[in-house]
Design a protein around this motif. Structure first.
Motif, PDB file in Angstrom:
ATOM      1  N   VAL A  14       0.839  -1.207   0.000  1.00 43.74           N
ATOM      2  CA  VAL A  14       0.000   0.000   0.000  1.00 43.74           C
ATOM      3  C   VAL A  14       0.873   1.256   0.000  1.00 43.74           C
ATOM      4  O   VAL A  14       0.574   2.242  -0.696  1.00 43.74           O
ATOM      5  N   THR A  15       1.961   1.232   0.747  1.00 46.51           N
ATOM      6  CA  THR A  15       2.877   2.376   0.762  1.00 46.51           C
ATOM      7  C   THR A  15       3.458   2.633  -0.622  1.00 46.51           C
ATOM      8  O   THR A  15       3.503   3.782  -1.094  1.00 46.51           O
ATOM      9  N   LEU A  17       2.120   1.753  -3.476  1.00 45.71           N
ATOM     10  CA  LEU A  17       1.036   2.213  -4.347  1.00 45.71           C
ATOM     11  C   LEU A  17       0.767   3.706  -4.164  1.00 45.71           C
ATOM     12  O   LEU A  17       0.492   4.422  -5.138  1.00 45.71           O
ATOM     13  N   PHE A  18       0.842   4.185  -2.923  1.00 45.14           N
ATOM     14  CA  PHE A  18       0.644   5.610  -2.664  1.00 45.14           C
ATOM     15  C   PHE A  18       1.678   6.440  -3.422  1.00 45.14           C
ATOM     16  O   PHE A  18       1.358   7.447  -4.050  1.00 45.14           O
ATOM     17  N   PHE A  19       2.935   6.015  -3.375  1.00 43.38           N
ATOM     18  CA  PHE A  19       3.985   6.774  -4.035  1.00 43.38           C
ATOM     19  C   PHE A  19       3.890   6.651  -5.558  1.00 43.38           C
ATOM     20  O   PHE A  19       4.193   7.607  -6.281  1.00 43.38           O
ATOM     21  N   VAL A  20       3.473   5.486  -6.049  1.00 44.24           N
ATOM     22  CA  VAL A  20       3.266   5.330  -7.494  1.00 44.24           C
ATOM     23  C   VAL A  20       2.149   6.259  -7.962  1.00 44.24           C
ATOM     24  O   VAL A  20       2.272   6.946  -8.993  1.00 44.24           O
ATOM     25  N   TYR A  21       1.061   6.309  -7.190  1.00 42.88           N
ATOM     26  CA  TYR A  21      -0.045   7.215  -7.522  1.00 42.88           C
ATOM     27  C   TYR A  21       0.431   8.667  -7.509  1.00 42.88           C
ATOM     28  O   TYR A  21       0.096   9.455  -8.408  1.00 42.88           O
ATOM     29  N   GLU A  22       1.207   9.036  -6.485  1.00 43.47           N
ATOM     30  CA  GLU A  22       1.739  10.399  -6.379  1.00 43.47           C
ATOM     31  C   GLU A  22       2.512  10.771  -7.641  1.00 43.47           C
ATOM     32  O   GLU A  22       2.371  11.878  -8.167  1.00 43.47           O
ATOM     33  N   PHE A  23       3.332   9.847  -8.099  1.00 43.86           N
ATOM     34  CA  PHE A  23       4.175  10.143  -9.261  1.00 43.86           C
ATOM     35  C   PHE A  23       3.330  10.361 -10.510  1.00 43.86           C
ATOM     36  O   PHE A  23       3.487  11.362 -11.216  1.00 43.86           O
ATOM     37  N   PHE A  24       2.419   9.426 -10.810  1.00 42.64           N
ATOM     38  CA  PHE A  24       1.671   9.506 -12.059  1.00 42.64           C
ATOM     39  C   PHE A  24       0.581  10.583 -12.010  1.00 42.64           C
ATOM     40  O   PHE A  24       0.250  11.184 -13.041  1.00 42.64           O
ATOM     41  N   ALA A  25       0.025  10.858 -10.824  1.00 38.99           N
ATOM     42  CA  ALA A  25      -1.065  11.832 -10.729  1.00 38.99           C
ATOM     43  C   ALA A  25      -0.564  13.269 -10.599  1.00 38.99           C
ATOM     44  O   ALA A  25      -1.245  14.197 -11.038  1.00 38.99           O
ATOM     45  N   HIS A  26       0.616  13.465  -9.991  1.00 38.85           N
ATOM     46  CA  HIS A  26       1.039  14.833  -9.671  1.00 38.85           C
ATOM     47  C   HIS A  26       2.427  15.215 -10.191  1.00 38.85           C
ATOM     48  O   HIS A  26       2.683  16.383 -10.462  1.00 38.85           O
ATOM     49  N   VAL A  27       3.319  14.255 -10.285  1.00 38.07           N
ATOM     50  CA  VAL A  27       4.720  14.586 -10.535  1.00 38.07           C
ATOM     51  C   VAL A  27       5.127  14.372 -11.991  1.00 38.07           C
ATOM     52  O   VAL A  27       6.003  15.070 -12.494  1.00 38.07           O
ATOM     53  N   THR A 227       5.903   2.392   9.837  1.00 40.00           N
ATOM     54  CA  THR A 227       4.691   3.132   9.463  1.00 40.00           C
ATOM     55  C   THR A 227       4.781   4.598   9.884  1.00 40.00           C
ATOM     56  O   THR A 227       4.307   5.480   9.150  1.00 40.00           O
ATOM     57  N   ALA A 228       5.378   4.879  11.037  1.00 38.15           N
ATOM     58  CA  ALA A 228       5.538   6.279  11.451  1.00 38.15           C
ATOM     59  C   ALA A 228       6.424   7.032  10.457  1.00 38.15           C
ATOM     60  O   ALA A 228       6.147   8.185  10.098  1.00 38.15           O
ATOM     61  N   ALA A 232       5.146   9.951   7.904  1.00 43.04           N
ATOM     62  CA  ALA A 232       5.830  11.239   8.022  1.00 43.04           C
ATOM     63  C   ALA A 232       6.333  11.727   6.671  1.00 43.04           C
ATOM     64  O   ALA A 232       6.369  12.931   6.402  1.00 43.04           O
ATOM     65  N   LEU A 233       6.715  10.781   5.786  1.00 41.57           N
ATOM     66  CA  LEU A 233       7.223  11.146   4.467  1.00 41.57           C
ATOM     67  C   LEU A 233       6.102  11.365   3.449  1.00 41.57           C
ATOM     68  O   LEU A 233       6.260  12.130   2.509  1.00 41.57           O
ATOM     69  N   MET A 234       4.959  10.689   3.647  1.00 42.81           N
ATOM     70  CA  MET A 234       3.816  10.910   2.753  1.00 42.81           C
ATOM     71  C   MET A 234       3.321  12.350   2.914  1.00 42.81           C
ATOM     72  O   MET A 234       3.166  12.856   4.016  1.00 42.81           O
ATOM     73  N   GLY A 235       3.063  12.995   1.807  1.00 35.41           N
ATOM     74  CA  GLY A 235       2.569  14.363   1.858  1.00 35.41           C
ATOM     75  C   GLY A 235       3.644  15.394   2.108  1.00 35.41           C
ATOM     76  O   GLY A 235       3.354  16.597   2.178  1.00 35.41           O
ATOM     77  N   LEU A 236       4.897  14.947   2.242  1.00 34.49           N
ATOM     78  CA  LEU A 236       5.984  15.891   2.503  1.00 34.49           C
ATOM     79  C   LEU A 236       6.213  16.799   1.300  1.00 34.49           C
ATOM     80  O   LEU A 236       6.544  17.977   1.446  1.00 34.49           O
ATOM     81  N   ARG A 237       6.000  16.254   0.105  1.00 33.94           N
ATOM     82  CA  ARG A 237       6.158  17.058  -1.110  1.00 33.94           C
ATOM     83  C   ARG A 237       5.150  18.208  -1.130  1.00 33.94           C
ATOM     84  O   ARG A 237       5.499  19.367  -1.379  1.00 33.94           O
ATOM     85  N   GLN A 238       3.884  17.894  -0.831  1.00 29.38           N
ATOM     86  CA  GLN A 238       2.864  18.935  -0.818  1.00 29.38           C
ATOM     87  C   GLN A 238       3.122  19.946   0.297  1.00 29.38           C
ATOM     88  O   GLN A 238       2.889  21.143   0.135  1.00 29.38           O
ATOM     89  N   LEU A 239       3.605  19.436   1.449  1.00 32.00           N
ATOM     90  CA  LEU A 239       3.874  20.325   2.576  1.00 32.00           C
ATOM     91  C   LEU A 239       4.958  21.338   2.228  1.00 32.00           C
ATOM     92  O   LEU A 239       4.911  22.491   2.668  1.00 32.00           O
ATOM     93  N   PHE A 240       5.920  20.913   1.413  1.00 29.86           N
ATOM     94  CA  PHE A 240       7.001  21.811   1.003  1.00 29.86           C
ATOM     95  C   PHE A 240       6.434  23.031   0.276  1.00 29.86           C
ATOM     96  O   PHE A 240       6.822  24.175   0.542  1.00 29.86           O
ATOM     97  N   PHE A 241       5.498  22.804  -0.645  1.00 31.94           N
ATOM     98  CA  PHE A 241       4.923  23.914  -1.405  1.00 31.94           C
ATOM     99  C   PHE A 241       3.880  24.676  -0.595  1.00 31.94           C
ATOM    100  O   PHE A 241       3.639  25.860  -0.851  1.00 31.94           O
ATOM    101  N   LEU A 242       3.269  24.011   0.387  1.00 33.25           N
ATOM    102  CA  LEU A 242       2.251  24.674   1.198  1.00 33.25           C
ATOM    103  C   LEU A 242       2.864  25.693   2.141  1.00 33.25           C
ATOM    104  O   LEU A 242       2.422  26.843   2.224  1.00 33.25           O
TER     105      LEU A 242
END
Length: 360
Positions: A14-15, A17-27, A227-228, A232-242
């Motif tokens: 699942v982890t 898959l989240f990063f694969v989705y991040e890449f194809f959907a946003h990056v 998992t922690a 913590a790393l999930m969403g870090l990319r968006q947090l950088f721009f936020l």
């Protein structure tokens, strides 16, 4: 905490898959994220991390739930500090904003892989050598000192490691889109984009040395450690721009992290003494009178430290900004008066310039 191989496989899958989705959907398509996009996805990933922690508490007990939340807070704070160094690296290499997402994404994936390797090594060491807690504790105390009194001013893009890389690899002077290499005159060249990723990977390695001993000071459960770190790393990319320019306003974040690392270091040393097996300490017997710091206290201490460091940083930078504005306003009449004094013996054109300045 009983974690079966099936649960481990599902969690890792699942982890990924989240990063694969991040890449194809946003990056995959280079663009600079909007504030709205960054805010929505940051909220989603933080909410997901909190729900997962509640799930651990409900299923496995709130002792483990507390360990997860303490670990997540610590890793998130360290990850934000990691972002600050990412910002320095990308500024040093002058990465165009529309390509920064790709650099961040690759950097975060490298960080997750490195931390995963360190987690496996740490789990094996802890299971076989209880004295490793002494080493982890001492390491965190040293890192806390460096965090408090070190500086982020040095640019990793110009460090010795990157100077060595530049001597080994032929590097172009300009970017070629988001390509990592390019062929020129029949020769393969490395672009600054690849150099940036190499620099960020090196930074990730250093931060993994900080983060893994720190979270193992809060829990011995490898599943919680993984998992922690992942959340913590999930969403870090968006947090950088936020948070953008807010990174530069968190001037006391390093000191806050130093306090947290020192606290966890002391906690680890206490735990090491409590389970002591070293023959030259108390004849190899545990020092049962040494207190074990409870996880609820660790969670409160870490949360309070992050909150104090953040609020103090924002108040300080806001106060400095207000003082600078006041100094500029108070300084204007002095400058104008000085110009007027000079106009007494100056040509009429200077006097006109003076009056024009005062009108603004």
């Amino acid at each position: 905490m009983q974690i079966t191989p099936t649960i481990w496989l599902i969690t890792i899958a699942v982890t990924i898959l989240f990063f694969v989705y991040e890449f194809f959907a946003h990056v995959r398509k280079p663009h600079e994220p909007t504030i709205g996009e960054s805010a929505r996805w940051s909220a989603f990933y933080i909410g997901l991390a909190l729900l997962f922690g509640v799930g651990i508490g409900v299923v496995s007990g709130w002792d483990f739930g507390g360990e997860y939340f303490a670990g997540y807070l610590t890793e998130k704070a360290l990850s934000i500090d990691n972002l600050f160094v990412f910002l320095i690296v990308m500024t040093g290499f002058a990465v165009p904003k529309k390509y920064q997402q790709k650099v961040l994404m690759i950097g975060i994936i490298i960080a997750l892989i490195l931390r995963g390797a360190f987690i496996a090594i740490g789990a094996g060491l802890i299971e076989n050598f209880s004295w490793i807690f002494y080493i982890f504790g001492a390491l965190l105390l040293v890192l806390a000192y460096k965090q408090a009194f070190g500086s982020h001013e040095s640019n990793p893009a110009d460090g010795r490691f990157m100077q060595l890389v530049r001597r080994v690899l032929p590097v172009t002077d300009e970017y070629h889109g988001d390509k990592l290499t390019v062929k020129k005159d029949g020769k393969r060249w490395v672009t600054p984009m690849l150099l940036t990723i190499i620099a960020i990977g090196f930074v990730d390695l250093i931060f993994a040395v900080d983060s893994i001993p720190a979270i193992y000071g809060l829990t011995n459960e490898a599943y919680i450690v993984f998992t922690a770190n992942a959340f913590a790393l999930m969403g870090l990319r968006q947090l950088f721009f936020l948070i953008g320019g807010l990174l530069e306003r968190l001037i006391y974040l390093a000191q806050g992290l130093a306090v947290i690392l020192a606290f966890i270091g002391v906690k680890l040393v206490f735990h090491a003494l409590h389970v002591n097996e070293l023959s030259f300490i108390n004849n190899g017997e545990p020092l049962l009178w040494v207190p074990e710091i409870p996880i609820w206290f660790s969670l409160l201490f870490i949360g309070a430290t992050i909150a104090v460091a953040t609020v103090a940083s924002l108040l300080k930078t806001r106060g400095d900004g207000a003082r600078n504005d006041r100094d500029r306003v108070e300084g204007e009449p002095v400058v104008a008066a000085d110009v007027e004094d000079r106009t007494e013996d100056a040509p009429a054109v200077e006097a006109t310039g003076s009056s024009g300045k005062q009108s603004r």
